[in-house]
Design a protein around this motif. Structure first.
Motif, PDB file in Angstrom:
ATOM      1  N   GLY A  10       0.775  -1.356  -0.206  1.00 22.87           N
ATOM      2  CA  GLY A  10      -0.004   0.015   0.018  1.00 22.87           C
ATOM      3  C   GLY A  10       0.694   1.299  -0.100  1.00 22.87           C
ATOM      4  O   GLY A  10       0.243   2.400  -0.037  1.00 22.87           O
ATOM      5  N   THR A  11       2.121   1.198   0.040  1.00 24.05           N
ATOM      6  CA  THR A  11       2.908   2.371   0.256  1.00 24.05           C
ATOM      7  C   THR A  11       3.456   2.896  -1.410  1.00 24.05           C
ATOM      8  O   THR A  11       2.996   1.850  -2.261  1.00 24.05           O
ATOM      9  CB  THR A  11       4.296   2.157   0.827  1.00 24.05           C
ATOM     10  OG1 THR A  11       5.087   1.177  -0.052  1.00 24.05           O
ATOM     11  CG2 THR A  11       4.003   1.713   2.342  1.00 24.05           C
ATOM     12  N   ALA A  12       4.189   3.678  -1.564  1.00 22.80           N
ATOM     13  CA  ALA A  12       4.374   4.246  -3.051  1.00 22.80           C
ATOM     14  C   ALA A  12       5.122   3.157  -3.817  1.00 22.80           C
ATOM     15  O   ALA A  12       5.051   3.150  -4.927  1.00 22.80           O
ATOM     16  CB  ALA A  12       5.118   5.599  -3.019  1.00 22.80           C
ATOM     17  N   VAL A  13       5.990   2.083  -3.025  1.00 24.81           N
ATOM     18  CA  VAL A  13       6.774   1.076  -3.682  1.00 24.81           C
ATOM     19  C   VAL A  13       5.871   0.185  -4.627  1.00 24.81           C
ATOM     20  O   VAL A  13       6.117  -0.434  -5.390  1.00 24.81           O
ATOM     21  CB  VAL A  13       7.440   0.463  -2.706  1.00 24.81           C
ATOM     22  CG1 VAL A  13       8.224  -0.847  -3.144  1.00 24.81           C
ATOM     23  CG2 VAL A  13       8.499   1.181  -1.951  1.00 24.81           C
ATOM     24  N   SER A  14       4.400   0.394  -4.011  1.00 23.96           N
ATOM     25  CA  SER A  14       3.559  -0.921  -4.832  1.00 23.96           C
ATOM     26  C   SER A  14       3.443  -0.465  -6.318  1.00 23.96           C
ATOM     27  O   SER A  14       3.271  -1.256  -7.146  1.00 23.96           O
ATOM     28  CB  SER A  14       2.097  -0.663  -3.954  1.00 23.96           C
ATOM     29  OG  SER A  14       1.964  -0.867  -2.861  1.00 23.96           O
ATOM     30  N   GLU A  15       3.514   0.692  -6.641  1.00 24.77           N
ATOM     31  CA  GLU A  15       3.377   1.019  -8.140  1.00 24.77           C
ATOM     32  C   GLU A  15       4.496   0.216  -8.860  1.00 24.77           C
ATOM     33  O   GLU A  15       4.050  -0.135 -10.070  1.00 24.77           O
ATOM     34  CB  GLU A  15       3.322   2.473  -8.136  1.00 24.77           C
ATOM     35  CG  GLU A  15       1.934   3.276  -7.659  1.00 24.77           C
ATOM     36  CD  GLU A  15       1.798   4.785  -8.242  1.00 24.77           C
ATOM     37  OE1 GLU A  15       2.510   5.232  -8.942  1.00 24.77           O
ATOM     38  OE2 GLU A  15       1.302   5.396  -7.169  1.00 24.77           O
ATOM     39  N   PRO A  16       5.832   0.745  -8.495  1.00 18.58           N
ATOM     40  CA  PRO A  16       6.779   0.068  -9.472  1.00 18.58           C
ATOM     41  C   PRO A  16       6.667  -1.554  -9.288  1.00 18.58           C
ATOM     42  O   PRO A  16       6.950  -2.320 -10.288  1.00 18.58           O
ATOM     43  CB  PRO A  16       8.019   0.779  -8.757  1.00 18.58           C
ATOM     44  CG  PRO A  16       7.598   1.170  -7.613  1.00 18.58           C
ATOM     45  CD  PRO A  16       6.458   1.452  -7.534  1.00 18.58           C
ATOM     46  N   VAL A  17       6.210  -1.952  -8.217  1.00 22.58           N
ATOM     47  CA  VAL A  17       6.183  -3.539  -8.069  1.00 22.58           C
ATOM     48  C   VAL A  17       5.063  -3.898  -8.936  1.00 22.58           C
ATOM     49  O   VAL A  17       5.191  -4.845  -9.749  1.00 22.58           O
ATOM     50  CB  VAL A  17       5.725  -3.847  -6.472  1.00 22.58           C
ATOM     51  CG1 VAL A  17       5.419  -5.168  -6.604  1.00 22.58           C
ATOM     52  CG2 VAL A  17       7.017  -3.640  -5.688  1.00 22.58           C
ATOM     53  N   LEU A  18       3.951  -3.301  -9.215  1.00 21.95           N
ATOM     54  CA  LEU A  18       2.995  -3.663  -9.975  1.00 21.95           C
ATOM     55  C   LEU A  18       3.247  -3.532 -11.386  1.00 21.95           C
ATOM     56  O   LEU A  18       3.171  -4.220 -12.204  1.00 21.95           O
ATOM     57  CB  LEU A  18       1.596  -2.938  -9.694  1.00 21.95           C
ATOM     58  CG  LEU A  18       1.054  -3.326  -8.215  1.00 21.95           C
ATOM     59  CD1 LEU A  18      -0.080  -2.235  -8.068  1.00 21.95           C
ATOM     60  CD2 LEU A  18       0.501  -4.773  -8.594  1.00 21.95           C
ATOM     61  N   ALA A  19       4.170  -2.567 -11.576  1.00 21.82           N
ATOM     62  CA  ALA A  19       4.416  -2.020 -12.809  1.00 21.82           C
ATOM     63  C   ALA A  19       5.519  -3.248 -13.353  1.00 21.82           C
ATOM     64  O   ALA A  19       5.362  -3.939 -14.578  1.00 21.82           O
ATOM     65  CB  ALA A  19       5.367  -0.925 -13.202  1.00 21.82           C
ATOM     66  N   VAL A  20       6.415  -3.722 -12.704  1.00 25.31           N
ATOM     67  CA  VAL A  20       7.427  -4.713 -12.864  1.00 25.31           C
ATOM     68  C   VAL A  20       6.581  -6.047 -13.238  1.00 25.31           C
ATOM     69  O   VAL A  20       6.622  -7.085 -14.242  1.00 25.31           O
ATOM     70  CB  VAL A  20       8.494  -4.750 -12.050  1.00 25.31           C
ATOM     71  CG1 VAL A  20       9.262  -6.218 -12.135  1.00 25.31           C
ATOM     72  CG2 VAL A  20       9.301  -3.672 -11.839  1.00 25.31           C
ATOM     73  N   ALA A  46      -3.701   0.134  -0.802  1.00 21.65           N
ATOM     74  CA  ALA A  46      -3.392  -0.956  -1.805  1.00 21.65           C
ATOM     75  C   ALA A  46      -4.252  -1.169  -2.710  1.00 21.65           C
ATOM     76  O   ALA A  46      -4.150  -1.620  -3.993  1.00 21.65           O
ATOM     77  CB  ALA A  46      -3.214  -2.236  -0.867  1.00 21.65           C
ATOM     78  N   GLU A  47      -5.631  -1.063  -2.230  1.00 24.12           N
ATOM     79  CA  GLU A  47      -6.865  -1.388  -3.116  1.00 24.12           C
ATOM     80  C   GLU A  47      -6.529  -0.142  -4.387  1.00 24.12           C
ATOM     81  O   GLU A  47      -6.863  -0.529  -5.565  1.00 24.12           O
ATOM     82  CB  GLU A  47      -7.935  -1.041  -2.650  1.00 24.12           C
ATOM     83  CG  GLU A  47      -8.206  -2.159  -1.627  1.00 24.12           C
ATOM     84  CD  GLU A  47      -9.686  -1.845  -0.758  1.00 24.12           C
ATOM     85  OE1 GLU A  47     -10.036  -0.673  -0.274  1.00 24.12           O
ATOM     86  OE2 GLU A  47     -10.208  -2.807  -0.271  1.00 24.12           O
ATOM     87  N   ARG A  48      -6.032   1.062  -4.150  1.00 27.04           N
ATOM     88  CA  ARG A  48      -6.136   2.135  -5.281  1.00 27.04           C
ATOM     89  C   ARG A  48      -4.999   1.894  -6.119  1.00 27.04           C
ATOM     90  O   ARG A  48      -5.220   2.006  -7.436  1.00 27.04           O
ATOM     91  CB  ARG A  48      -5.977   3.422  -4.479  1.00 27.04           C
ATOM     92  CG  ARG A  48      -7.196   3.987  -3.963  1.00 27.04           C
ATOM     93  CD  ARG A  48      -7.006   5.568  -3.499  1.00 27.04           C
ATOM     94  NE  ARG A  48      -6.131   5.788  -2.364  1.00 27.04           N
ATOM     95  CZ  ARG A  48      -6.864   5.837  -1.174  1.00 27.04           C
ATOM     96  NH1 ARG A  48      -7.985   5.508  -0.764  1.00 27.04           N
ATOM     97  NH2 ARG A  48      -5.883   5.916  -0.195  1.00 27.04           N
ATOM     98  N   HIS A  49      -3.994   1.221  -5.394  1.00 26.04           N
ATOM     99  CA  HIS A  49      -2.675   1.107  -6.539  1.00 26.04           C
ATOM    100  C   HIS A  49      -3.129  -0.112  -7.476  1.00 26.04           C
ATOM    101  O   HIS A  49      -2.589  -0.149  -8.611  1.00 26.04           O
ATOM    102  CB  HIS A  49      -1.473   0.402  -5.605  1.00 26.04           C
ATOM    103  CG  HIS A  49      -0.844   1.581  -5.004  1.00 26.04           C
ATOM    104  ND1 HIS A  49      -0.176   2.640  -5.432  1.00 26.04           N
ATOM    105  CD2 HIS A  49      -0.591   2.091  -3.616  1.00 26.04           C
ATOM    106  CE1 HIS A  49       0.311   3.331  -4.594  1.00 26.04           C
ATOM    107  NE2 HIS A  49       0.049   2.943  -3.529  1.00 26.04           N
ATOM    108  N   ALA A  50      -3.859  -1.205  -6.755  1.00 28.11           N
ATOM    109  CA  ALA A  50      -4.197  -2.309  -7.748  1.00 28.11           C
ATOM    110  C   ALA A  50      -5.205  -1.715  -8.800  1.00 28.11           C
ATOM    111  O   ALA A  50      -4.979  -2.174  -9.816  1.00 28.11           O
ATOM    112  CB  ALA A  50      -4.588  -3.418  -6.885  1.00 28.11           C
TER     113      ALA A  50
END
Length: 67
Positions: A10-20, A46-50
């Motif tokens: 749910g942190t900002a790191v979630s975005e690059p993890v999902l991109a990879v 986390a819901e927003r990132h997904a």
């Protein structure tokens, strides 16, 4: 069916993890799911990132696995 599972917190790191995870899935022809373990207060994030990544999100409550 092959899946790539991305663990997000749910942190900002979630975005690059999902991109990879999405990039890997394109190479291997797989679908992507994200998993978030609730309890850290970041479930809504986390819901927003997904959702932004267009990835299904699985929520799990702790403890996960053997204790």
């Amino acid at each position: 069916m092959t899946k790539v599972l991305a663990a997000i917190d749910g942190t900002a790191v979630s975005e690059p993890v999902l991109a990879v995870a999405k990039a890997i899935s394109n190479v291997v022809g797989a679908d992507v799911d994200a998993m978030h373990v609730t309890g850290n207060g970041a479930t809504a994030e986390a819901e927003r990132h997904a959702e932004r990544a267009g990835v299904a999100l699985r929520l799990r409550e702790p403890p996960v696995g053997e204790t």
